[in-house]
Design an enzyme around this catalytic site. Structure first.
Site, mmCIF file in Angstrom:
data_model
loop_
_atom_site.group_PDB
_atom_site.id
_atom_site.type_symbol
_atom_site.label_atom_id
_atom_site.label_comp_id
_atom_site.label_asym_id
_atom_site.label_seq_id
_atom_site.Cartn_x
_atom_site.Cartn_y
_atom_site.Cartn_z
ATOM 1 N N HIS A 88 -23.059 -2.085 -96.352
ATOM 2 C CA HIS A 88 -23.084 -3.289 -95.521
ATOM 3 C C HIS A 88 -24.517 -3.815 -95.391
ATOM 4 O O HIS A 88 -25.451 -3.043 -95.129
ATOM 5 C CB HIS A 88 -22.496 -3.004 -94.138
ATOM 6 C CG HIS A 88 -21.038 -2.657 -94.174
ATOM 7 N ND1 HIS A 88 -20.562 -1.412 -93.848
ATOM 8 C CD2 HIS A 88 -19.956 -3.411 -94.531
ATOM 9 C CE1 HIS A 88 -19.245 -1.387 -93.972
ATOM 10 N NE2 HIS A 88 -18.849 -2.584 -94.390
ATOM 11 N N CYS A 127 -29.300 -8.948 -91.842
ATOM 12 C CA CYS A 127 -30.730 -9.249 -91.772
ATOM 13 C C CYS A 127 -31.430 -8.236 -90.871
ATOM 14 O O CYS A 127 -30.809 -7.609 -90.002
ATOM 15 C CB CYS A 127 -30.952 -10.672 -91.261
ATOM 16 S SG CYS A 127 -30.510 -10.923 -89.530
ATOM 17 N N CYS A 145 -23.579 28.618 -67.672
ATOM 18 C CA CYS A 145 -23.607 27.628 -66.592
ATOM 19 C C CYS A 145 -25.013 27.332 -66.084
ATOM 20 O O CYS A 145 -25.177 26.476 -65.203
ATOM 21 C CB CYS A 145 -22.733 28.091 -65.430
ATOM 22 S SG CYS A 145 -23.285 29.622 -64.633
ATOM 23 N N HIS A 164 -25.076 36.095 -62.587
ATOM 24 C CA HIS A 164 -24.075 36.374 -61.559
ATOM 25 C C HIS A 164 -23.003 37.351 -62.029
ATOM 26 O O HIS A 164 -21.948 37.454 -61.392
ATOM 27 C CB HIS A 164 -23.410 35.075 -61.119
ATOM 28 C CG HIS A 164 -22.896 34.249 -62.264
ATOM 29 N ND1 HIS A 164 -21.781 34.600 -62.997
ATOM 30 C CD2 HIS A 164 -23.366 33.109 -62.812
ATOM 31 C CE1 HIS A 164 -21.576 33.692 -63.925
ATOM 32 N NE2 HIS A 164 -22.529 32.772 -63.843
ATOM 33 N N CYS A 191 -9.870 33.750 -17.744
ATOM 34 C CA CYS A 191 -8.929 32.796 -17.170
ATOM 35 C C CYS A 191 -8.592 31.714 -18.183
ATOM 36 O O CYS A 191 -9.459 31.261 -18.947
ATOM 37 C CB CYS A 191 -9.510 32.161 -15.909
ATOM 38 S SG CYS A 191 -8.401 30.997 -15.106
ATOM 39 N N CYS A 227 -18.196 17.841 -19.184
ATOM 40 C CA CYS A 227 -17.947 16.501 -18.654
ATOM 41 C C CYS A 227 -17.186 16.550 -17.334
ATOM 42 O O CYS A 227 -16.983 15.514 -16.677
ATOM 43 C CB CYS A 227 -17.184 15.659 -19.663
ATOM 44 S SG CYS A 227 -15.476 16.192 -19.960
ATOM 45 N N CYS A 239 -6.084 23.334 -19.990
ATOM 46 C CA CYS A 239 -5.461 24.628 -20.275
ATOM 47 C C CYS A 239 -5.924 25.125 -21.639
ATOM 48 O O CYS A 239 -5.857 24.400 -22.638
ATOM 49 C CB CYS A 239 -3.943 24.491 -20.252
ATOM 50 S SG CYS A 239 -3.072 26.014 -20.721
ATOM 51 N N CYS A 285 3.069 25.417 -19.953
ATOM 52 C CA CYS A 285 3.028 25.293 -21.418
ATOM 53 C C CYS A 285 3.615 26.533 -22.072
ATOM 54 O O CYS A 285 3.068 27.060 -23.037
ATOM 55 C CB CYS A 285 1.621 25.042 -21.910
ATOM 56 S SG CYS A 285 0.468 26.368 -21.459
#
Length: 614
Positions: free
Chosen positions: A171, A174, A275, A280, A325, A332, A337, A358
C-alpha cells in the site's frame, strides 16, 4: 573297627577318619567363603540401593530447585537482552529486525512459542496472524526517477514519487499522511504495533519507516517511539517484569521456567513475580489480594459496630452499652431499649421498662446478627494470629545485630567452640519459617471459609482437611517458638557444654522446622488446592530461601547486528522512496510498571509425596 588283639583302631581306620575330617573342614571352609561372598554381595546391593534412592531424592530436589531461574535486566543490559531474542528469530526465519520484532511482540516475546507454532501453523499463517508482510521478489510500483505524479488515496493530493512511501504490504500513501497516522498512533500508546492505513490490512508498518518520517518533523515523538519499542521487551513479555520497588531501582526481572515464583531483585526487594506484591507464599495471589483488601477495608469496622453498638433512634449515633441494664441513654438525652432499639422513657426496673414491651422474637434479624458476629470472630481469630507472627518477625529481625555481637564475644573468648555458623543459619531458618507461618493464617481463612470455595468441598471433607492442615500449622508454630527461644539465649555467657547443647537443639529444630514447612506445602498443593476446580497456584517452598537474581548474561555481536540492520533498513528505505536512516541512539527509560498479570488457567502438575520444595 576293632582288631582281634584289642580295642585299638587299625591304621586304615585312622586314615579314613583323617580323610573325613579333611573333607568336612574343606566343605565348611567353602561354605563360609560362599556365605561371606553372599553377605558382601547383599551389602553391596543394599549400599547401591541406598545410593540410588539418595540420588533420586537429590535429582528431585535439583529439579524442584530449577523450577524457575531469575536474572536481572538493568538499563544497560535491556537493549542487549532484546537483541538476543531478535537474533534467534532472525536467524531461524531469515527475517529483518522489524519483522522479527513484530512477530515477537505479537507472541509476547516467547521465542519457544514461535518455534512451536512454526511447526504447527506453517510460515505463511504464522506471519499473517502477527501482521508480518514478507513478500519475496517484490515488484516496485513506484520509481524515484519517474516524472508522473502520484495521487494519494487518503488526502487525494498529487505528490512526486519521492514524497510517497510504500509499505511491505504494497500500500502506497504520501509521506504527510503516513506521518500524521504514525503520530496519532504513538500518542495513543499504540506505537509497538502500528498497522497500515489501508482498510482491512493487518500488516504492521516498518519501524524504520516510522522512525524516519516522524523524526523529520517531531524528534521528541520519535524518541518516545524508540523508548516504547525498547520497553516492549518488558511491557509485552510474560517472563519479564519491572521490579516494584519504591523508589524504582530501574531493574527488571527475567524468569525462565515456572512464573509462579517469588524472586529477589539486586536492590534487596523480595516480591511475587505473578502479582508484583510482597512475597506471600503459601497464599495464592488471589487469596493475598482479598486478604489485603479485607484488612484495609472499613467493612470489618462496620461489622464490629453492627455487633457491639446500637443506633440512637433520635440522633442515629452509635451507642455502646457499658452496663447490665437494657435501658441505655444516648449523649443527646434520648433513652431507648437495648434489645430492640426503640425509644422509651426513663422509668424502668431491672426486669422491664415502663410503657415498653419488645418480647416478640424476630428470627431473621437475630440470625443475621448472629452470622455477622460469627464472621467477625472468625476473621479476628485469623487476623490476630497473622498480626502476632508478623510482629514477632519484625522483633526477631532485630536479633541479627545483637546476635552478631554475641558471636563476636564468643569467638574471642577462650573456648573450644569456635564455629558459630549454626547461629546465623538458625536465624535465617527462623525468619523464613516465621514468614511462612504468618501467611498460613490468611491461606486458612480463605481455604476453609465460604468466600472462595463454598461449593468445592463437602462439610465432612472440609473438616478433615482443616484438621490435617491445622495439625501441621500447630506443629510448625510450636517448633518455631522453640527455635526462637533458643536463639534468644545469651550463649556468649554459657560454658562449652551449654553452648554445645544449645547448638544441638538449634540444629535439630532447624531440620524439624524445614521438614514441616515442606510437608505443609505438599499438603497445600496435593491435598488442598489440586482437587479444586478453581485454579490457585502458589510459589514453591525454597528451603534455602530466595536466591538473589543474577545479572543477565548477554551473548550477541552488537557490531554485526548494527551493520546488518543498517544495510537492511537502507535497502528498504531506498526501495520505498524515503531518505536513508541516520544514527539514532536508544536510551533505556524506566517510566511505568506493567499491569498485574491475570491468573493463568493452567494448573501446576501434582507433586510426588517423596519430593520436597526447594
Amino acid at each position: 573297627m576293632a582288631s582281634d588283639d584289642g580295642d585299638f583302631p587299625s591304621s586304615s581306620d585312622l586314615e579314613e577318619e583323617e580323610e573325613d575330617e579333611k573333607e568336612d573342614c574343606y566343605f565348611s571352609h567353602l561354605e563360609e567363603e560362599v556365605d561371606e561372598k553372599e553377605d558382601c554381595y547383599l551389602s553391596d546391593r543394599e549400599e547401591a540401593f541406598e545410593e540410588t534412592a539418595l540420588q533420586v531424592i537429590e535429582d528431585g530436589a535439583e529439579e524442584d530447585c530449577l523450577l524457575s531461574v531469575s536474572s536481572v535486566i538493568t538499563k544497560d543490559s535491556l537493549l542487549g537482552a532484546q537483541k538476543e531474542d531478535l537474533r534467534k528469530v532472525m536467524d531461524l526465519l531469515c527475517l529483518r529486525e522489524n519483522h522479527a520484532r513484530t512477530l515477537l511482540i505479537h507472541f509476547r516475546w516467547d521465542v519457544e512459542r514461535i518455534f512451536e507454532l512454526l511447526d504447527q501453523k506453517g510460515r505463511e499463517r504464522l506471519f499473517s496472524d502477527a501482521g508480518v508482510a514478507v513478500v519475496e521478489n517484490k515488484v516496485r510500483t513506484l520509481s524515484s526517477t519517474s516524472l508522473n505524479l502520484f495521487t494519494c488515496n487518503i488526502c487525494f493530493e498529487e505528490v512526486p514519487p519521492n514524497g510517497v512511501t510504500e509499505m511491505d504490504c504494497g500500500h502506497c500513501y504520501c509521506n504527510e499522511c503516513w506521518t500524521g497516522h504514525f503520530i496519532v498512533k504513538i500518542n495513543d500508546g499504540l506505537s509497538r504495533c502500528i498497522k497500515c492505513m489501508a482498510p482491512k490490512c493487518n500488516a504492521v508498518c516498518d519501524e524504520a519507516v516510522v522512525r524516519n518520517l516522524v523524526s523529520a518533523k517531531h524528534p521528541d515523538i520519535a524518541d518516545r517511539f524508540e523508548r516504547f519499542l525498547l520497553e516492549s521487551y518488558i511491557e509485552d513479555n510474560n517472563n519479564v517484569k519491572w521490579c516494584p520497588s519504591v523508589p524504582h531501582c530501574g531493574n527488571a526481572i527475567h524468569v525462565k521456567g515456572d512464573t509462579y515464583c517469588e524472586v529477589e531483585c539486586t536492590c534487596g526487594l523480595q516480591f511475587c513475580f505473578r502479582c508484583l506484591s510482597e512475597a506471600h507464599s503459601p497464599c495464592s495471589c488471589l487469596m493475598w489480594e482479598f486478604w489485603i483488601r479485607k484488612c484495609q477495608d472499613e467493612s470489618e469496622t462496620v461489622k464490629w459496630i453492627t455487633v457491639n453498638t446500637k443506633p440512637c433512634p433520635h440522633c442515629h449515633k452509635h451507642v455502646e452499652k457499658n452496663g447490665g441494664c437494657n435501658l441505655v441513654a444516648c449523649i443527646c438525652g434520648q433513652a431507648f431499649c437495648w434489645l430492640c432499639g426503640g425509644a422509651t422513657g426513663r422509668e424502668h426496673t431491672w426486669s422491664s421498662i415502663r410503657g415498653h414491651s419488645c418480647g416478640r422474637f424476630v428470627e431473621d434479624q437475630a440470625k443475621k446478627t448472629e452470622k455477622t458476629r460469627r464472621d467477625l470472630y472468625r476473621y479476628m481469630h485469623y487476623y490476630n494470629r497473622y498480626k502476632a507472627h508478623m510482629d514477632s518477625l519484625k522483633q526477631e529481625s532485630n536479633l541479627k545485630e545483637t546476635t552478631q555481637g554475641k558471636i563476636f564475644i564468643s569467638e574471642n573468648k577462650e573456648s573450644s567452640v569456635k564455629d558459630f555458623s549454626w547461629v546465623t543459619n538458625g536465624l535465617n531458618r527462623l525468619f523464613r519459617s516465621r514468614r511462612v507461618l504468618s501467611y498460613s493464617y490468611p491461606f486458612a481463612f480463605y481455604m476453609f471459609g465460604d468466600e472462595l470455595f463454598k461449593d468445592e468441598m463437602t462439610p465432612k471433607d472440609k473438616e478433615m482437611k482443616q484438621n490435617l492442615f491445622e495439625d501441621q500449622q500447630q506443629q510448625l508454630e510450636s517448633n518455631v517458638e522453640r527455635l526462637s527461644s533458643f536463639l534468644e539465649k545469651n550463649f556468649h555467657d554459657f560454658s562449652d557444654d551449654e553452648v554445645m547443647d544449645t547448638m544441638r537443639h538449634v540444629i535439630n529444630l532447624c531440620g524439624v522446622v524445614d521438614k514441616i514447612c515442606k510437608q505443609m506445602y505438599q499438603c497445600i498443593e496435593n491435598e488442598l488446592l489440586y482437587p479444586l476446580r478453581a485454579t490457585h497456584n502458589i510459589a514453591p517452598y525454597k528451603s534455602k530461601g530466595l536466591e538473589r537474581a543474577s545479572e543477565l548474561s548477554i551473548c550477541w555481536d552488537a557490531n554485526q547486528m548494527v551493520k546488518s540492520n543498517c544495510a537492511q533498513s537502507e535497502s528498504t528505505l531506498d526501495r520505498d522512496g524515503g531518505t536513508k536512516l541516520g544514527k539514532h541512539s536508544i536510551v533505556p527509560h524506566v517510566s511505568s510498571r506493567p499491569d498485574e498479570s491475570s491468573h493463568s488457567s493452567h494448573k501446576r502438575r501434582r507433586r510426588g509425596a517423596h519430593r520436597g520444595y526447594y
